[in-house]
Design an enzyme around this catalytic site. Sequence first.
Site, mmCIF file in Angstrom:
data_model
loop_
_atom_site.group_PDB
_atom_site.id
_atom_site.type_symbol
_atom_site.label_atom_id
_atom_site.label_comp_id
_atom_site.label_asym_id
_atom_site.label_seq_id
_atom_site.Cartn_x
_atom_site.Cartn_y
_atom_site.Cartn_z
ATOM 1 N N HIS A 154 -2.955 -10.003 11.940
ATOM 2 C CA HIS A 154 -2.369 -8.761 11.446
ATOM 3 C C HIS A 154 -2.123 -7.899 12.687
ATOM 4 O O HIS A 154 -3.006 -7.761 13.535
ATOM 5 C CB HIS A 154 -3.328 -8.056 10.485
ATOM 6 C CG HIS A 154 -2.947 -6.622 10.256
ATOM 7 N ND1 HIS A 154 -1.707 -6.272 9.794
ATOM 8 C CD2 HIS A 154 -3.619 -5.458 10.463
ATOM 9 C CE1 HIS A 154 -1.638 -4.945 9.716
ATOM 10 N NE2 HIS A 154 -2.778 -4.432 10.122
ATOM 11 N N GLU A 188 0.836 -1.202 0.000
ATOM 12 C CA GLU A 188 0.000 0.000 0.000
ATOM 13 C C GLU A 188 0.868 1.248 0.000
ATOM 14 O O GLU A 188 0.390 2.345 0.246
ATOM 15 C CB GLU A 188 -0.965 -0.002 1.171
ATOM 16 C CG GLU A 188 -0.312 -0.034 2.541
ATOM 17 C CD GLU A 188 -1.251 0.456 3.641
ATOM 18 O OE1 GLU A 188 -1.611 1.634 3.596
ATOM 19 O OE2 GLU A 188 -1.601 -0.359 4.510
ATOM 20 N N CYS A 212 -3.539 -3.022 4.499
ATOM 21 C CA CYS A 212 -2.654 -4.128 4.916
ATOM 22 C C CYS A 212 -3.063 -5.484 4.337
ATOM 23 O O CYS A 212 -2.445 -6.502 4.662
ATOM 24 C CB CYS A 212 -2.618 -4.205 6.435
ATOM 25 S SG CYS A 212 -2.235 -2.628 7.205
ATOM 26 N N SER A 254 -7.612 -1.970 6.233
ATOM 27 C CA SER A 254 -8.629 -0.939 6.439
ATOM 28 C C SER A 254 -9.373 -0.648 5.142
ATOM 29 O O SER A 254 -8.880 -0.892 4.050
ATOM 30 C CB SER A 254 -7.964 0.340 6.951
ATOM 31 O OG SER A 254 -7.480 0.142 8.239
ATOM 32 N N ASN A 290 4.230 -2.023 12.786
ATOM 33 C CA ASN A 290 3.262 -2.422 11.761
ATOM 34 C C ASN A 290 3.940 -2.332 10.398
ATOM 35 O O ASN A 290 4.387 -1.262 9.988
ATOM 36 C CB ASN A 290 2.039 -1.496 11.800
ATOM 37 C CG ASN A 290 0.940 -1.971 10.869
ATOM 38 O OD1 ASN A 290 1.098 -2.975 10.174
ATOM 39 N ND2 ASN A 290 -0.167 -1.252 10.845
ATOM 40 N N SER A 343 -10.887 2.560 13.517
ATOM 41 C CA SER A 343 -10.122 1.449 12.916
ATOM 42 C C SER A 343 -10.008 0.275 13.898
ATOM 43 O O SER A 343 -10.053 -0.879 13.484
ATOM 44 C CB SER A 343 -8.745 1.922 12.452
ATOM 45 O OG SER A 343 -7.866 2.102 13.536
ATOM 46 N N THR A 395 3.021 3.681 15.625
ATOM 47 C CA THR A 395 2.531 2.418 15.058
ATOM 48 C C THR A 395 3.016 2.222 13.614
ATOM 49 O O THR A 395 2.400 1.506 12.844
ATOM 50 C CB THR A 395 0.985 2.306 15.139
ATOM 51 O OG1 THR A 395 0.385 3.369 14.373
ATOM 52 C CG2 THR A 395 0.496 2.398 16.572
HETATM 53 N N1 ACO Z 1 0.985 3.392 30.437
HETATM 54 C C1 ACO Z 1 0.326 2.282 30.031
HETATM 55 N N2 ACO Z 1 -0.707 2.317 29.148
HETATM 56 C C2 ACO Z 1 -1.078 3.522 28.647
HETATM 57 C C3 ACO Z 1 -0.442 4.724 29.045
HETATM 58 C C4 ACO Z 1 0.635 4.615 29.987
HETATM 59 N N3 ACO Z 1 1.311 5.677 30.376
HETATM 60 N N4 ACO Z 1 -1.025 5.731 28.387
HETATM 61 C C5 ACO Z 1 -1.997 5.211 27.612
HETATM 62 N N5 ACO Z 1 -2.037 3.874 27.788
HETATM 63 C C6 ACO Z 1 -2.880 2.909 27.096
HETATM 64 C C7 ACO Z 1 -4.317 3.324 26.919
HETATM 65 O O1 ACO Z 1 -5.087 3.011 28.059
HETATM 66 C C8 ACO Z 1 -4.695 2.508 25.711
HETATM 67 O O2 ACO Z 1 -4.908 1.160 26.089
HETATM 68 P P1 ACO Z 1 -6.311 0.453 25.763
HETATM 69 O O3 ACO Z 1 -6.390 0.369 24.274
HETATM 70 O O4 ACO Z 1 -6.211 -0.843 26.414
HETATM 71 O O5 ACO Z 1 -7.328 1.362 26.318
HETATM 72 C C9 ACO Z 1 -3.431 2.482 24.873
HETATM 73 O O6 ACO Z 1 -2.378 2.817 25.771
HETATM 74 C C10 ACO Z 1 -3.413 3.499 23.738
HETATM 75 O O7 ACO Z 1 -3.717 4.739 24.286
HETATM 76 P P2 ACO Z 1 -4.789 5.681 23.580
HETATM 77 O O8 ACO Z 1 -4.930 6.927 24.357
HETATM 78 O O9 ACO Z 1 -6.023 4.900 23.252
HETATM 79 O O10 ACO Z 1 -3.946 5.956 22.280
HETATM 80 P P3 ACO Z 1 -4.176 7.002 21.145
HETATM 81 O O11 ACO Z 1 -5.599 7.279 20.919
HETATM 82 O O12 ACO Z 1 -3.304 8.147 21.465
HETATM 83 O O13 ACO Z 1 -3.613 6.189 19.867
HETATM 84 C C11 ACO Z 1 -4.101 4.455 18.236
HETATM 85 C C12 ACO Z 1 -3.749 4.796 19.688
HETATM 86 C C13 ACO Z 1 -5.566 4.876 17.970
HETATM 87 C C14 ACO Z 1 -3.957 2.970 18.021
HETATM 88 C C15 ACO Z 1 -3.146 5.239 17.302
HETATM 89 O O14 ACO Z 1 -1.845 4.836 17.541
HETATM 90 C C16 ACO Z 1 -3.474 5.026 15.836
HETATM 91 O O15 ACO Z 1 -4.346 5.711 15.282
HETATM 92 N N6 ACO Z 1 -2.749 4.100 15.128
HETATM 93 C C17 ACO Z 1 -2.973 3.825 13.711
HETATM 94 C C18 ACO Z 1 -4.271 3.112 13.446
HETATM 95 C C19 ACO Z 1 -4.198 1.626 13.689
HETATM 96 O O16 ACO Z 1 -3.139 1.050 13.792
HETATM 97 N N7 ACO Z 1 -5.373 0.964 13.728
HETATM 98 C C20 ACO Z 1 -5.436 -0.471 13.864
HETATM 99 C C21 ACO Z 1 -6.115 -1.203 12.736
HETATM 100 S S1 ACO Z 1 -5.911 -0.483 11.163
HETATM 101 C C22 ACO Z 1 -4.256 -0.680 10.662
HETATM 102 O O17 ACO Z 1 -3.715 -1.731 10.722
HETATM 103 C C23 ACO Z 1 -3.546 0.489 10.163
#
Ligand code: ACO
Length: 455
Positions: free
Chosen positions: A251, A87, A121, A363, A330, A213, A163
Amino acid sequence: MESGRPKDVGILAIDIYFPPSCVQQEALEVHDGASKGKYTIGLGQDCMAFCTEVEDVISMSLTVVTSLLKKYQIDPKQIGRLEVGSETVIDKSKSIKTWIMQIFEEYGNTDVEGVDSTNACYGGTAALFNCVNWVESSSWDGRYGLVVCTDSAVYAEGPARPTGGASAIAMLIGPNAPFAFESKYRGTHMSHVYDFYKPNLASEYPVVDGKLSQTCYLMALDACYNRYCSKFEKFEGKQFSISDSDYFVFHSPYNKLVQKSFARLYFNDFLRNTSAVEKDAKEKLEPFSNLIGDESYQSRDLEKVSQQVAKTLYDAKVQPSTLLPKQLGNMYTASLYAAFASVIHNKHKTLVGQRIVMFSYGSGLTSTMFSFKLQEGQHPFSLPNIASILNVSEKLERRHVVPPEKFVETLKLMEHRYGAKDYETSRDTSLLTPGTFYLMKVDSMYRRHYARKDA
Ligand code: ACO
């Protein structure tokens, strides 16, 4: 061969290449001002691989294909189909496959079907299915198929940046494979959503609705698992549960989602009343049995309890697949197959007779659950030889950890170079192992020029 049809078509051989540069998630947390543990515990990631300015999806593909052919001593004339999943857009028309053709042209083989498959992906899985279907079809000419999954995953500054990741994987496809497809049991779910997409053609970065996502991924997992189970039950006449597979490979955008995914399969097994779920786990999950639709994806309590009750099985059936995705990040199309390579690396001595279930997600969205039955391959396609050629530990050890500042600097440079012409790279190959391909320049006609570090 039985009745003229090839038997046990699947993956005969696999090799992986990833860039030598990586950044540690712990250091990135500090650099980004994230709370301590957010990337390492919260996302479950250790390290992230990335391409410097001398590498890209094409150079990584050239490197991994050359390496696989050499290490398994495959004559390039013996490849009849080459399919690429990616991609990472370098050209809107010319496929990555055509660049890789240079390797085959050198040996006088231009009789190679296949082009690129793209959908986030999932492209690598589409490419794999194309090759497997070809070998199983009446147009198969007796030669091997070759699948390449190659991506450089980079995100704009912000929560998605940790990521990212990068690598290229090559897989040789043919009959009597140690990893034989159980083609009858595929379960697929495809749908139209805007969870992660790349509408801005002037930028390499995706537009991401991170929360959506995550939910889309888990909903797709449920749908695929239920379809996979139904097909298994139809053909085998008995219920499928997580006890029927030795490993589950997902994945892996980041490890936390993989932990949640396996817990979700466990919850599905509970809802389907399978014998895999023990009495005390049933009691703990009972309060969630009436959650309907979106509620069950949003319930933090369900997430916590199901992860807790599935923990022992996660350690046995999923943990062996997490090494490379946690270390490299990833890798988009290559992510699932890097997880698969991790199972081979960790478990090759005991895999014969076992089953591996795979979940592919892209996605947009496209997703499939499918499985392999494992058998002893014949040299050079034996499991110990495949593990030794993968050489995972040594490849991980010889990586070079760079500070986050250098990583960010590289991404900035790549932002300027994306879609640009008429530039030369530094040609600094000091970190590359001999035999690695690298980008030298992009000329005034946007033509890309690669060279190979002396082998
Ligand atoms: N210590 C331990 N854990 C923590 C801490 C800390 N200090 N701070 C946050 N966390 C945890 C949160 O509780 C959360 O855990 P949970 O999911 O069990 O609730 C996790 O860390 C992530 O924190 P969030 O605040 O939810 O993270 P954020 O919203 O900032 O970003 C996300 C996470 C959405 C995955 C982002 O990295 C992203 O958009 N990534 C790309 C999209 C993606 O990969 N999607 C997956 C499928 S699609 C694909 O493959 C591309």
